[in-house]
Scaffold this active site. Sequence first.
Site, PDB file in Angstrom:
ATOM      1  N   GLU A 327       0.846  -1.194   0.000  1.00  0.00           N
ATOM      2  CA  GLU A 327       0.000   0.000   0.000  1.00  0.00           C
ATOM      3  C   GLU A 327       0.882   1.244   0.000  1.00  0.00           C
ATOM      4  OE1 GLU A 327      -4.125  -1.092   2.320  1.00  0.00           O
ATOM      5  OE2 GLU A 327      -2.495  -0.277   3.516  1.00  0.00           O
ATOM      6  N   CYS A 328       0.640   2.154  -0.912  1.00  0.00           N
ATOM      7  CA  CYS A 328       1.297   3.451  -0.973  1.00  0.00           C
ATOM      8  C   CYS A 328       2.825   3.294  -0.917  1.00  0.00           C
ATOM      9  CB  CYS A 328       0.769   4.361   0.134  1.00  0.00           C
ATOM     10  SG  CYS A 328       1.087   6.119  -0.172  1.00  0.00           S
ATOM     11  N   GLY A 329       3.467   3.607   0.218  1.00  0.00           N
ATOM     12  CA  GLY A 329       4.909   3.439   0.308  1.00  0.00           C
ATOM     13  C   GLY A 329       5.350   2.012   0.056  1.00  0.00           C
ATOM     14  N   THR A 427      -1.333  -0.888  -4.388  1.00  0.00           N
ATOM     15  CA  THR A 427      -2.246   0.242  -4.553  1.00  0.00           C
ATOM     16  C   THR A 427      -1.647   1.474  -3.897  1.00  0.00           C
ATOM     17  OG1 THR A 427      -3.438  -0.130  -2.470  1.00  0.00           O
ATOM     18  CG2 THR A 427      -4.261  -1.280  -4.426  1.00  0.00           C
TER      19      THR A 427
END
Length: 436
Positions: A327-329, A427
């Site tokens: 997720e993200c990072g 994501t």
Amino acid sequence: MPAGLVISAPASGVGKTTLTLALARAWRNRGLNVQCFKSGPDYIDPAFHAAATGRASVNVDSWAMDRGAIAHLVGRGTDADVVLAEGSMGLFDGVAARGVSGTGATADIAEMLGWPVLLVIDPSGQAQTAAAIAAGLRDYRAGVQLAGVVLNRVASPRHEDLVRRALNDAGIAVFGALPRHAEISLPKRHLGLVQAEEQAEIGKLIDEAARFVAEHVDLDAVLRSAASWSPQPAANGINVTPPGQRIALARDAAFSFIYPHMLEAWRAAGAEISTFSPLADEAPDASADVCWLPGGYPELHAGKIAANARFRDGLRAFADKRPVHGECGGYMVLGTALTDADGVRHEMTGLLGLETSFAKRRMHLGYRLAALAAPMPGHQAGARLRGHEFHYSTIIAQPDTPLAVVHDATGAVIAETGSRRGHVTGTFFHLIAEDR
């Protein structure tokens, strides 16, 4: 019976978190059990709440969660003496289009739970106008009740007197006024507060905040303003399926942005979680059946992540046979490369083709509704996932097959579709809940 109160303000940066922590610790020092919650999608503040109270805090979110899920989460406050919900942004700030049970505004939670709002007002650069702002917030929405006001960063006794008189004339209670006090300022970085676990002196800072607030705020009057609250039985919990039976979870200063309610929901469903630290060059547990890389601050540690061969090789070996999700990072680290703020390009794990740059900064912020085009750990193709995105990194390349069709809260399609390749998915949004 617990007493419930919402801490909010006209805007961000006014001092909501500091006041919440100070009140929680001051009442705890008096022998009261205090339970905190965070309204909205903030994955940093709950750790500060836990540091202040000794009790785990979770997020409640009217855009992503239904009333039953919110009732289930706040039910943990049943055995507390005081329950505090810290708001996000300004009291009525949410998105334009309604979500599951509201727009994500703090006012939704206040009205839903029947808890009065304690406003933090920073009257810097104004005097009587502060009373007009408070009165406007009090009268804006009929179902939201104002308990009173705490003034923050008051410049002088004369300044305080002017603001107090105006608030009294408007019929608004003033519980206290805090002069400027640099010693209780919480350090910040680009995604919000520096995380609680990164601050060795966080306990002392909260103690000083509690002492300072107890000196300038009538704690008894604030407590009397809270509403007696009888929690309603929850018909359902959070709609979250664990991504696997045994989950290898990256957890350190670079990978820590995951909502506490997610971890609790996974464990409640019988999943086991084993943590590992990429920054310490640790590989995921080989006995796990799925690996999850949360968001965090990989852009601050990109050189170290790139140099940690044991982590990278172990993750690649894991991904050969088992699912990995970021997720993200975490998504950024699964990609090919990450360019840091100084323009230095660092090779990442290469499990996805994503390439990002923190040197080319642009804020990406908002709720996300994703319709999965393919499965990801814990969720089947076609599932509708609700989450939130907040980062400054720019996509340089996103060549893999899109994972989902992603919309913002207005229904507009956005470019951050996520990616999938083999057993690996990622994501840019942080998952909050799946639509029922």
